[in-house]
Design a protein around this motif. Structure first.
Motif, short mmCIF file in Angstrom:
data_model
loop_
_atom_site.label_atom_id
_atom_site.label_comp_id
_atom_site.label_asym_id
_atom_site.label_seq_id
_atom_site.Cartn_x
_atom_site.Cartn_y
_atom_site.Cartn_z
N LEU A 198 81.34 -3.13 4.11
CA LEU A 198 80.16 -3.20 3.24
C LEU A 198 79.26 -2.00 3.46
CD1 LEU A 198 79.17 -6.99 3.51
CD2 LEU A 198 80.39 -5.84 1.64
N TRP A 199 79.05 -1.65 4.72
CA TRP A 199 78.24 -0.47 5.03
C TRP A 199 78.92 0.80 4.50
CZ3 TRP A 199 73.44 0.38 6.16
CH2 TRP A 199 72.68 -0.64 6.74
N GLU A 200 80.21 0.89 4.68
CA GLU A 200 80.95 2.06 4.20
C GLU A 200 80.76 2.23 2.69
OE1 GLU A 200 85.59 3.61 4.06
OE2 GLU A 200 85.06 1.90 5.30
N GLN A 201 80.90 1.13 1.95
CA GLN A 201 80.75 1.17 0.50
C GLN A 201 79.34 1.62 0.11
OE1 GLN A 201 81.21 -2.70 -1.26
NE2 GLN A 201 81.02 -1.93 -3.35
N VAL A 202 78.33 1.04 0.72
CA VAL A 202 76.95 1.35 0.36
C VAL A 202 76.59 2.79 0.74
CG1 VAL A 202 74.55 0.77 0.96
CG2 VAL A 202 76.17 -1.04 0.38
N ILE A 203 77.02 3.25 1.88
CA ILE A 203 76.72 4.63 2.29
C ILE A 203 77.50 5.62 1.43
CG2 ILE A 203 77.03 6.29 4.17
CD1 ILE A 203 75.97 4.02 6.03
N ASP A 204 78.74 5.31 1.11
CA ASP A 204 79.51 6.19 0.21
C ASP A 204 78.82 6.30 -1.15
OD1 ASP A 204 81.37 6.62 2.20
OD2 ASP A 204 82.94 5.36 1.29
N GLU A 205 78.30 5.19 -1.66
CA GLU A 205 77.57 5.22 -2.94
C GLU A 205 76.32 6.10 -2.83
OE1 GLU A 205 76.64 1.11 -3.61
OE2 GLU A 205 78.71 0.58 -4.13
N ILE A 235 66.33 8.36 5.99
CA ILE A 235 67.68 8.92 5.81
C ILE A 235 67.99 9.34 4.38
CG2 ILE A 235 68.57 7.60 7.76
CD1 ILE A 235 70.08 5.84 5.69
N THR A 236 67.07 9.06 3.45
CA THR A 236 67.36 9.43 2.06
C THR A 236 66.50 10.58 1.58
OG1 THR A 236 65.77 7.77 1.23
CG2 THR A 236 68.08 7.09 1.42
N ARG A 237 66.98 11.21 0.52
CA ARG A 237 66.22 12.28 -0.13
C ARG A 237 65.71 11.74 -1.45
NH1 ARG A 237 69.93 17.51 -0.16
NH2 ARG A 237 70.58 16.54 -2.07
N GLU A 238 64.59 12.23 -1.86
CA GLU A 238 64.01 11.78 -3.15
C GLU A 238 64.84 12.23 -4.31
OE1 GLU A 238 61.50 9.64 -3.53
OE2 GLU A 238 61.45 9.52 -1.37
N ARG A 254 71.27 0.10 -7.98
CA ARG A 254 71.10 1.51 -7.62
C ARG A 254 71.38 1.71 -6.13
NH1 ARG A 254 65.34 2.32 -10.29
NH2 ARG A 254 65.22 0.26 -9.36
N PRO A 255 71.98 2.85 -5.76
CA PRO A 255 72.38 3.08 -4.35
C PRO A 255 71.25 2.94 -3.33
CG PRO A 255 73.42 4.69 -5.77
CD PRO A 255 72.45 3.92 -6.63
N ARG A 256 70.05 3.41 -3.66
CA ARG A 256 68.93 3.30 -2.71
C ARG A 256 68.58 1.83 -2.46
NH1 ARG A 256 66.06 7.22 -2.46
NH2 ARG A 256 64.26 7.56 -1.19
N ALA A 257 68.56 1.04 -3.51
CA ALA A 257 68.25 -0.39 -3.38
C ALA A 257 69.33 -1.11 -2.59
CB ALA A 257 68.09 -1.02 -4.76
N ILE A 310 75.80 8.60 -0.75
CA ILE A 310 76.22 10.01 -0.64
C ILE A 310 76.65 10.53 -2.00
CG2 ILE A 310 78.01 11.53 0.32
CD1 ILE A 310 77.73 9.89 2.96
N ALA A 311 77.43 9.74 -2.73
CA ALA A 311 77.88 10.15 -4.07
C ALA A 311 76.70 10.37 -5.01
CB ALA A 311 78.84 9.11 -4.65
N ALA A 312 75.63 9.58 -4.85
CA ALA A 312 74.44 9.72 -5.69
C ALA A 312 73.54 10.87 -5.23
CB ALA A 312 73.65 8.41 -5.69
N GLY A 313 73.85 11.45 -4.07
CA GLY A 313 73.07 12.57 -3.56
C GLY A 313 71.78 12.19 -2.86
#
Length: 195
Positions: free
Chosen positions: A132-139, A192-195, A81-84, A141-144
């Motif tokens: 690696l950071w780009e991939q994880v942050i893009d994921e 930096i994340t939203r629930e 999962r993107p948050r993890a 953002i895509a997940a909202g």
């Protein structure tokens, strides 16, 4: 560090050089100072390295290779999962930064001292880590769960994580409220994340 130069002694010398570059700065660290700290004669230093520039390159290269290996391992073991995955990258970055502080502080503050040949050698390593950071942050953002411009999010996150070398002392857990690098990673992701 190239495989042919990856002797235990050379690795030890790279660690000593990293400490001196952080304490004194690359420009003010002399070959004589390096040799003295390493317990060898100035001329013997050149048995292991061509010049001071090669030593700086080795310090940054070794630290970046370790950071990349730790980040890849953490991502491979993380929940998909993107948050993890974001948490795994933050934890990996802090683990690397705080356990190998001198190499990373030298990279952060002395990168501009690298000559063109050294930068050419190191940019692909740095870029692999940043991808690696780009991939994880893009994921994320895509997940909202993260909003904003991906480029800026990456810069702000890496800037915040890198700045911990200035204020966080893992051995001073009383002064830091007992926070571990895991606690710091969790706090960053929460901010930096939203629930």
């Amino acid at each position: 560090m190239t495989l042919e130069n990856a002797s235990p002694r050379r690795k030890e010398l790279v660690g000593i050089a990293a400490r001196l570059f952080v304490e004194t700065g690359f420009d003010r660290t002399t070959v004589r100072m390096l040799a003295q700290a390493m317990g060898i004669k100035s001329g013997s230093l050149f048995h292991h390295f061509r010049d001071k520039q090669e030593i700086l390159c080795a310090v940054i290269e070794e630290g970046t290779q370790r950071a990349l290996a730790i980040a890849r391992r953490e991502l491979a073991e993380a929940d998909p999962r993107p948050r993890a995955r974001l948490h795994a990258m933050a934890r990996a970055h802090l683990e690397t930064l705080l356990s190998d502080r001198n190499a990373h502080v030298a990279a952060l503050y002395e990168w501009r001292r690298l000559d063109a040949a050294s930068r050419e050698r190191l940019v692909p390593l740095r870029d692999a880590y940043e991808r690696l950071w780009e991939q994880v942050i893009d994921e994320a953002i895509a997940a909202g769960i993260v909003t904003g411009d991906a480029f800026l999010v990456r810069r702000f996150v890496l800037g915040a994580l890198n700045w911990t070398v200035r204020w966080y002392n893992p051995s001073d857990t009383v002064g830091e409220g007992g926070r571990t690098s895991e606690d710091l990673a969790r706090a960053l992701v929460a901010m930096i994340t939203r629930e």
